[in-house]
Design an enzyme around this catalytic site. Structure first.
Site, PDB file in Angstrom:
ATOM      1  CB  THR A   1     -22.495 118.778 -61.501  1.00  0.00           C
ATOM      2  OG1 THR A   1     -22.543 117.638 -60.652  1.00  0.00           O
ATOM      3  CG2 THR A   1     -23.113 118.431 -62.843  1.00  0.00           C
TER       4      THR A   1
ATOM      5  CG  ASN B   1     -23.032 122.250 -58.727  1.00  0.00           C
ATOM      6  OD1 ASN B   1     -22.456 122.261 -59.818  1.00  0.00           O
ATOM      7  ND2 ASN B   1     -23.230 121.135 -58.043  1.00  0.00           N
TER       8      ASN B   1
ATOM      9  CG  ASP C   1     -23.572 113.247 -59.444  1.00  0.00           C
ATOM     10  OD1 ASP C   1     -22.450 113.389 -58.931  1.00  0.00           O
ATOM     11  OD2 ASP C   1     -24.538 113.967 -59.148  1.00  0.00           O
TER      12      ASP C   1
END
Length: 546
Positions: free
Chosen positions: A73, A94, A285
């Protein structure tokens, strides 16, 4: 009559050219649908009737690429409005390991300020300090300080990475409410009534959503072990259940409601300058992680989002603001292996004891007479313990690469020092080697000493009964490929199926507003959105990439 026909033909040609030529917008709307893979776009495209159908009738790049290996992400969002790959943005994952930080927790979250006393990677102060490049909004504001930059998202990292360091309003869901970061401007007038209405909504239960006809064939339970199944939830929730709110169409609706309120309250797109708002839609997601990508949950989610985006665009149309939309995703995703195996992919599997990095580290420790863990994994990055003596480090890394590659679950292993010496790839993203994909997200000092690529269809979640059943983050194209869609009023539709990159979005949008961006500062190239023989992209200097 002949003269009239000629005049009419010329007028039609001029009108067509005007439609084909992208306008100079007063408002840029940049939307990221978290985990919206090119595969999902293709699968559901025929069923869209709302906002995603509208965008599908604009300029369509169905094979956009988050071209790097770290398909997570934060890295993905860092590319969308910076024009830069993760090696340049500094957002290599991340989370990464920084063994030099003063606190006991050496894991660093991509959107935190780890220098804040008492913070950890799980309890942190949200910050853009790790983003090393400017966003489009920052570049616009630097060129014209009157530009308003707004960012709204269901995740803090999405809001921060798309908004950047200079925002007028930045809001994200923190698990309980929409909040902003420290030091931001005072909340806009629209915020208080929005939060009040949201609190009232959360205090009420959410009935299960109806199952559209196209989703009924997917409404079946998939066993995942321990007596648990996925594939039959219809998004009902109890009053006050913020966890299920987060993984449902409700949070996407909230994001768009807040975005609309800020556009109206702040008068975005109504001044002499061009403004920009970025919107991070996160529910897809969470649905993908919790229920997989091919079940009834994802079907309901995407059709609901399509409908809600349609209402959002209709509201923008009524405002009279001249706007351009770009929509893409931060990464793709892969379904849970239990359903893969039912659906003609019998080789899909989960990681297991055949890849045990702790045991490999212990073996290296015995062989080289080293103490400590030797290897510290952090996702696909594997770090060498800082306690390993300098004279043993190269040998330890080489031996680790050798042992890890012996696992039948591993496709390849790359030594960070070797990857760092490689040039950035310049060929089309669909042709890149695995090493080139790793290079695009490798940054010395942040990335691991080793980068591990699992084999195709291997899910790095060993036990699906503890929360998440499916994920992303691999080198493979099901995680790399995302749609990139542009739309404006009067757009002349065309589709380019060849590969482009999300880093191409910034220079493309910059071209529409006449904002110069030095090519050496970014990795992307301007995409020609003009369906005619014209070209919205500036003439490239000799030797630069177009």
């Amino acid at each position: 009559m002949r003269l009239r026909s000629i005049v009419t033909a010329v007028a039609v040609l001029l009108a067509t050219a005007a439609q084909a030529q992208p306008p100079k917008p007063k408002l840029i709307v940049a939307i990221s649908i978290d985990q919206f893979s090119a595969d999902l776009f293709s699968e559901y495209r025929q069923h869209f009737t709302g906002g995603l159908k509208r965008l599908s009738e604009g300029v369509v790049f169905p094979s956009g690429y988050q071209s790097h290996a770290a398909t997570e992400t934060c890295p993905g969002h860092s590319t969308i409005l910076t024009g830069s790959r993760p090696y340049r943005t500094g957002i290599i994952a991340n989370d990464w390991l920084d063994q030099s930080v003063a606190r006991a927790d050496k894991t660093v979250y991509c959107a935190e300020d780890e220098t804040v006393p008492g913070s950890s990677s799980k309890d942190y102060t949200v910050s853009a300090r790790h983003l090393l490049v400017p966003t489009l909004g920052e570049r616009m504001k630097n060129a014209d300080p009157a530009t308003r930059v707004v960012s709204v998202a269901g995740k803090d990292r999405a809001a921060v990475m798309m908004g950047g360091h200079k925002v007028d309003q930045l809001w994200f869901w923190n698990g309980k409410d929409y909040v902003t970061t420290a030091g931001q401007p005072a909340p806009d007038a629209a915020i208080a009534p929005f939060r009040s209405a949201l609190a009232a909504r959360l205090a009420q239960p959410q009935p299960a959503l109806p199952v559209p006809d196209v989703c009924t064939s997917r409404d079946r339970a998939i066993p995942i072990g321990g007596g648990k199944t996925v594939g039959t939830w219809h998004f009902g929730r109890a009053a006050g259940d913020t966890t299920k709110f987060r993984a449902s169409p409700e949070i996407d609706d909230a994001n768009l409601t807040l975005a609309s309120a800020l556009i109206e309250s702040m008068g975005l797109g109504r001044g002499p300058q061009t403004d920009i708002i970025s919107i991070g839609e996160s529910a897809t997601d969470y649905v993908g992680h919790t229920y997989g990508t091919e079940g009834v949950e994802m079907c309901i989610q995407l059709l609901a989002l399509d409908k809600r985006l349609g209402a959002f665009f209709d509201q923008l149309d009524k405002s009279g603001v001249d706007y351009v939309v770009v929509l893409t995703a931060d990464h793709g995703g892969h379904d849970l292996p239990e359903r893969n195996r039912i659906h003609a992919a019998p080789d899909a599997q989960r990681v297991d004891s055949r890849l045990d990095l702790k045991a490999i580290g212990a073996q290296i420790g015995r062989e080289l007479k080293l103490t400590g863990p030797v290897l510290i994994p952090a996702g696909g990055d594997v770090y060498l313990d800082r306690a390993v003596p300098a004279k043993a480090r190269a040998k330890a890394v080489a031996r680790a690469a050798q042992l890890i590659k012996q696992s039948p679950l591993v496709e390849d292993v790359f030594v960070g020092a070797d990857i760092a010496k490689m040039p950035q790839p310049t060929s089309p993203p669909e042709t890149w080697s695995f090493a080139e994909r790793a290079r695009a997200s490798y940054r010395p000092g942040r990335s691991g000493d080793l980068i591990v690529a699992l084999k195709e269809r291997v899910t790095p979640i060993p036990d699906p009964t503890k929360g998440y059943v499916a994920t992303h983050g691999s080198f493979w194209d099901y995680d790399r490929r995302v749609p990139i869609l542009f739309w404006w009023k009067g757009v002349q539709n065309f589709e380019q199926p060849l590969g482009v990159e999300t880093v191409d979005i910034l220079p493309t949008l910059a071209s529409l507003i006449g904002l110069p961006v030095p090519p050496a500062e970014i990795d992307g190239r301007c995409l020609d959105l003009d369906a005619s023989a014209g070209d919205n992209c500036p003439v490239a200097a000799p030797g630069t990439r177009r």
